[in-house]
Design an enzyme around this catalytic site. Sequence first.
Site, PDB file in Angstrom:
ATOM      1  N   HIS A   1      -6.625  -7.108   0.206  1.00 39.41           N
ATOM      2  CA  HIS A   1      -6.718  -5.683  -0.122  1.00 39.41           C
ATOM      3  C   HIS A   1      -6.064  -5.406  -1.476  1.00 39.41           C
ATOM      4  O   HIS A   1      -5.060  -6.037  -1.827  1.00 39.41           O
ATOM      5  CB  HIS A   1      -6.022  -4.843   0.962  1.00 39.41           C
ATOM      6  CG  HIS A   1      -6.574  -5.057   2.342  1.00 39.41           C
ATOM      7  ND1 HIS A   1      -6.055  -5.992   3.210  1.00 39.41           N
ATOM      8  CD2 HIS A   1      -7.607  -4.464   2.987  1.00 39.41           C
ATOM      9  CE1 HIS A   1      -6.747  -5.968   4.344  1.00 39.41           C
ATOM     10  NE2 HIS A   1      -7.698  -5.048   4.241  1.00 39.41           N
TER      11      HIS A   1
ATOM     12  N   ASP B   1      -3.325 -10.620  -1.890  1.00 42.10           N
ATOM     13  CA  ASP B   1      -3.791 -10.053  -0.622  1.00 42.10           C
ATOM     14  C   ASP B   1      -5.279  -9.702  -0.743  1.00 42.10           C
ATOM     15  O   ASP B   1      -5.762  -9.402  -1.834  1.00 42.10           O
ATOM     16  CB  ASP B   1      -2.964  -8.795  -0.348  1.00 42.10           C
ATOM     17  CG  ASP B   1      -3.036  -8.311   1.088  1.00 42.10           C
ATOM     18  OD1 ASP B   1      -2.084  -8.587   1.836  1.00 42.10           O
ATOM     19  OD2 ASP B   1      -4.025  -7.644   1.428  1.00 42.10           O
TER      20      ASP B   1
ATOM     21  N   ASP C   1      -4.747 -12.579   4.332  1.00 41.18           N
ATOM     22  CA  ASP C   1      -5.934 -11.986   4.966  1.00 41.18           C
ATOM     23  C   ASP C   1      -7.233 -12.213   4.191  1.00 41.18           C
ATOM     24  O   ASP C   1      -8.279 -11.725   4.591  1.00 41.18           O
ATOM     25  CB  ASP C   1      -5.719 -10.485   5.215  1.00 41.18           C
ATOM     26  CG  ASP C   1      -5.036  -9.792   4.045  1.00 41.18           C
ATOM     27  OD1 ASP C   1      -4.834 -10.433   2.992  1.00 41.18           O
ATOM     28  OD2 ASP C   1      -4.714  -8.598   4.186  1.00 41.18           O
TER      29      ASP C   1
ATOM     30  N   HIS D   1       0.820  -1.235   0.000  1.00 44.45           N
ATOM     31  CA  HIS D   1       0.000   0.000   0.000  1.00 44.45           C
ATOM     32  C   HIS D   1       0.841   1.267   0.000  1.00 44.45           C
ATOM     33  O   HIS D   1       0.314   2.351  -0.279  1.00 44.45           O
ATOM     34  CB  HIS D   1      -0.920   0.045   1.225  1.00 44.45           C
ATOM     35  CG  HIS D   1      -1.960  -1.029   1.246  1.00 44.45           C
ATOM     36  ND1 HIS D   1      -2.821  -1.237   0.198  1.00 44.45           N
ATOM     37  CD2 HIS D   1      -2.269  -1.961   2.193  1.00 44.45           C
ATOM     38  CE1 HIS D   1      -3.626  -2.261   0.500  1.00 44.45           C
ATOM     39  NE2 HIS D   1      -3.295  -2.719   1.691  1.00 44.45           N
TER      40      HIS D   1
END
Length: 569
Positions: A162, A160, A249, A125
């Site tokens: 995200h 991931d 995750d 990120h």
Amino acid sequence: MLLVFGPRSTTYDFGPAHPLTPRRFGPAIDLLRAVGAEPGLGPEPASDEELRWSHSRRYIETVKRFSEMPHGWAEAGIGEGGDDPPFAGMHEAAAAVAGGSIRAMEAILRSDVEHAFHPGGGLHHAMRDRASGFCIYDDVALAIARARLDSLRVLYLDFDVHHGDGVQAIHWNDPGVLTFSIHESGRYLFPGTGGVGELGVGVAAGTAVNLPLEPVTGERAWLPAVEAIVPELAAAFGPDIVVSQHGADSHAWDPLAHLNMTTTAMGGAARLVDAVAHRHAGGRWLATGGGGYDAYRVVPRSWSLVWLAGAHREVPASTPEAWRERWASEGARYGQAPPPAAFTDPPNAGEPVDGAQDAADSRSAVVAALVRRVTVPRLVREARDRGWWDPLERVTAAAPTGEPAPGSGVPTILEAVDAATWSRLALAPRVVAPADAAEAHKIVAAGLLSASLHVSAAVVGDAVVGLAVSLASAASLQRELLAVGVAPGWRQHGLAGQVLAAHVDALAEGQEIVAEVTVAERDPIDPIDGHVRRDVARRLFERAGFVATPTDPAVRAADPDTVTAILRR
Ligand SMILES: [Zn+2]
């Protein structure tokens, strides 16, 4: 597979209340050792010069200031109470994560190792000038930048939960980096981006691929989507190296997100990446960890499955009893159930598939099909769907390729090429997808044997320098144009128009031919601007007598530059 871990790895620590806890290294490295992995590279801080490949000088100075005085007004995404709170030594700790991924990349570039795995990496990120989502320096973007210094083409795969927004943003304008991210939709989850319409811009249009999934989507939709799209993207793009991010995750037990994934599917994805790296990138593969907030039950097993995939080892029948016993009480202290006895999970992580998940799986499958239609070249998709070719099958006999010297002759246009003629012709590089001309040659050969493929070619000597390929639809007079292209040295002389005109001339009276040209249809090695590509396609079809026809609204919403045209004889 080189495992990257050392004393510095546990210094990346936002404090005891933060979800990204270095406690996860305890049970995870312990389990990695139990399956045979031994850390072979300890991360040390990357230099400022290296960090500047992907970050601004001013941002690095800001991180250093917080690192020395971890308080004060929030700045550049770093602040008390946020996702990225300041802590003493944060610059050195974050620079060490970056250093671990950069050094691992260099070990691969030197051919010291084929694969490397940096579980502490994957801080996807972090942006050029700000921290975000637990990420200070973007170690994955930096490792990619290191490969780009050697002019290597990089395929980045982000699993991931995200969206891999930092890596995508940092390499947004670079046609030599293709980023793929599968994640929970940004409508429901941080960072809010990663829609199907984020495709890259300018010459890099088509080199960002995003697959956003509905909440509670499970492995039944997730793994088939990865299997459908990733090998085809790799074949079409032609990477020199694969970099992957294996955030854990997405798991059903993860406390921060809402997908219903399993370690089984995560391990399956890791094995797919290994196969893709061997088949399409000379075996070069750098894997990183990423998110993952179930530190005892999920992260250790997920990381072990990545390492086992890269080490080309079978998954053991069970996790060691001694390992489970060692970590059960610490896990219990943090409110977690005991570590599982198997590396892989039962189907759907042992939960029944309810109606809501059924609906989410179906919607996610529709999105995956749309993303594939927009981002994978048509010829590649049809070749795989019709069994002409497999993007994961090991290469056997070489197909003839080669290019005549530019100006070495006037191309002869062949209206219809049959299988026997095709087998005697070589195919010049970069005429049509996929990136490797030998693969393209095989696809056309197999399609011709199935007898429904119509091929027109521009030939110089024994080499095909221009090509148009179409396929008859089942039970209709309509044909679908699968590809039209010209080799680099022969472009801009109207050759594509000549081949297409000959192709159309061979159609019977009353036949129709339809073309849908998305952002996927480009020269992956040296693409021109996306809007110029669109205009060139429009002119090409107009001159051949096609008329514009409405694009499927879902395709148009994802890629507004799609050109759809039809011609009736
Ligand atoms: Zn391998």
